[in-house]
Write an enzyme that holds these catalytic residues in place. Structure first.
Site, short mmCIF file in Angstrom:
data_model
loop_
_atom_site.label_atom_id
_atom_site.label_comp_id
_atom_site.label_asym_id
_atom_site.label_seq_id
_atom_site.Cartn_x
_atom_site.Cartn_y
_atom_site.Cartn_z
N LYS A 118 0.69 -1.22 -0.17
CA LYS A 118 0.06 0.02 -0.01
C LYS A 118 1.11 1.43 -0.06
O LYS A 118 1.85 1.51 0.95
CB LYS A 118 -0.89 0.14 1.15
CG LYS A 118 -1.92 -1.08 1.09
CD LYS A 118 -2.64 -1.39 2.50
CE LYS A 118 -1.97 -1.92 3.65
NZ LYS A 118 -2.85 -2.27 4.74
N THR A 170 -10.13 7.69 8.41
CA THR A 170 -9.60 6.58 7.44
C THR A 170 -9.42 5.20 8.53
O THR A 170 -8.82 4.41 8.37
CB THR A 170 -8.34 6.80 7.23
OG1 THR A 170 -7.32 7.17 8.03
CG2 THR A 170 -8.42 7.89 5.99
N GLY A 208 -9.41 1.85 9.97
CA GLY A 208 -9.74 0.57 9.44
C GLY A 208 -9.76 0.44 8.03
O GLY A 208 -10.11 -0.75 7.77
N THR A 209 -8.93 1.25 7.33
CA THR A 209 -8.80 1.23 5.91
C THR A 209 -8.18 -0.33 5.66
O THR A 209 -8.30 -0.97 4.67
CB THR A 209 -8.36 2.28 5.35
OG1 THR A 209 -7.13 2.67 6.08
CG2 THR A 209 -9.09 3.45 5.36
N GLY A 210 -6.84 -0.51 6.34
CA GLY A 210 -6.15 -1.65 6.04
C GLY A 210 -7.00 -3.12 6.53
O GLY A 210 -6.78 -3.81 5.49
N CYS A 211 -7.63 -2.96 7.48
CA CYS A 211 -8.47 -4.25 7.73
C CYS A 211 -9.78 -4.37 6.63
O CYS A 211 -9.61 -5.53 6.21
CB CYS A 211 -9.24 -3.90 9.25
SG CYS A 211 -8.48 -3.69 10.64
#
Length: 260
Positions: A173, A204, A206-209
Site C-alpha cells: 500500500k 480512515t 480501519g482502511t487496512g482491515c
C-alpha cells in the site's frame, strides 16, 4: 453462498478489526465468520485496553468454523503474540485453508511498533509463506525487508524482495504520504500498479482491515487476485467518499454506503 473467515481482534468502536471485516464481507454478499484473537477497548481516539484470547480458545474457535462451514477465503489481521500466530498457522495447515490474505499488522501509521520482535519473526516464518497475498503498508514493508522505502521505485524493490523471500504475492500500500493511494501488486506474473486518487477524508480508521477483508471476499467469490485487488480498491474509495464523520478522532468509513 460463498463464505469467508476473519481471524483478528475486536474493535469495540466498530470501525476496524473483526467488525470492519464482517461488515465488508457482508456487503460483498459473502457469509462472514470470525475467530477473535483479542478483545480491545478502543474508539476513534485510540486503544485503552486489550485482552488477548488464549491459544486454546483460539484453536477451538478455528476448529468450530473449519469443521462445519468451511471458508472459501481466510483473512488474518492483528495477532500480537508468537503463540497465537503459531496456533493460527497450525490450524490453517491442518485444515488446508485456501485463499489466505494476511494483513501483517506490525507498525502503526505513526511508525509505532504494534507487536514484539519475536512475534514478527514468527509471522515471517509461519504465516507469510502460507499466504496467497499479504497487504503491508509502507512501514510494515520496511520491517519485512529492512529497506528504507521513500519512492515508488523503492516500493518495487521491496515488493520484489518480499515476494522472493516469502513466496507469496504482495500488495504494498502506497499511502502514508508517499503517493496518491497508488498500490503495487507483485506476484508470479510480475508487477502491476493500481492507481487511485487520494480522497480528502481524515476518517480512515480501519482502511487496512477493510482492504484485506474486501480482497478475501472477492477471492471467495471466485475472482482472480488482480481483479480482487481492483474491486477492493474501488470499494475502499467509495466507502471513504461517503464522508462518514463519527467520533472525536479519526473516524471509520461507511462500509454500507451502497445500501443506505
Amino acid at each position: 453462498m460463498r463464505t469467508a473467515l476473519t481471524i483478528a481482534g475486536s474493535d469495540s468502536s466498530g470501525g476496524a478489526g473483526i467488525q470492519a471485516d464482517i461488515k465488508t464481507m457482508t456487503v460483498h454478499g459473502v457469509f462472514a465468520m470470525s475467530a477473535v484473537t483479542a478483545l480491545t477497548a478502543q474508539n476513534t481516539l485510540g486503544v485503552t485496553d486489550i485482552m488477548e484470547a488464549t491459544p486454546e480458545f483460539l484453536a477451538h474457535q478455528l476448529d468450530a468454523v473449519f469443521t462445519d462451514i468451511y471458508p472459501d477465503a481466510v483473512k488474518t489481521g492483528m495477532v500480537a503474540s508468537s503463540v497465537l500466530i503459531n496456533t493460527i498457522a497450525d490450524k490453517l495447515k491442518e485444515y488446508e485453508a485456501k485463499n489466505l490474505v494476511v494483513d501483517p499488522v506490525m507498525v502503526a501509521t505513526n511508525g509505532a511498533k504494534l507487536i514484539s520482535d519475536e512475534a514478527i519473526d514468527t509471522l515471517k516464518k509461519r504465516l507469510l509463506p502460507m499466504a496467497m497475498v499479504i497487504t503491508p503498508n509502507r512501514p510494515e514493508a520496511e520491517v519485512l525487508t529492512g529497506l528504507k522505502i521513500e519512492t515508488p521505485e523503492d516500493m518495487e524493490v521491496a515488493a520484489k524482495r518480499i515476494f522472493e523471500e516469502f513466496g507469496c504475492a504482495v500488495l504494498m500500500k502506497g499511502g502514508h504520504e508517499l503517493n496518491d493511494a497508488n498500490d503495487l501488486l507483485c506476484d508470479a506474473t510480475g508487477m502491476q500498479w493500481f492507481y487511485g486518487k487520494k480522497i480528502d477524508n481524515p476518517n480512515t480508521h480501519g482502511t487496512g482491515c477493510t482492504l484485506s477483508s474486501a480482497i478475501a471476499s472477492n477471492l471467495a467469490l471466485g475472482h482472480d487476485l488482480k481483479t480482487s485487488v481492483r474491486l477492493s480498491k474501488e470499494f475502499i474509495s467509495k466507502a471513504l467518499a461517503a464522508m462518514l464523520n463519527l467520533g472525536k478522532g479519526k473516524g471509520p468509513m461507511n462500509h454500507a454506503f451502497a445500501i443506505l
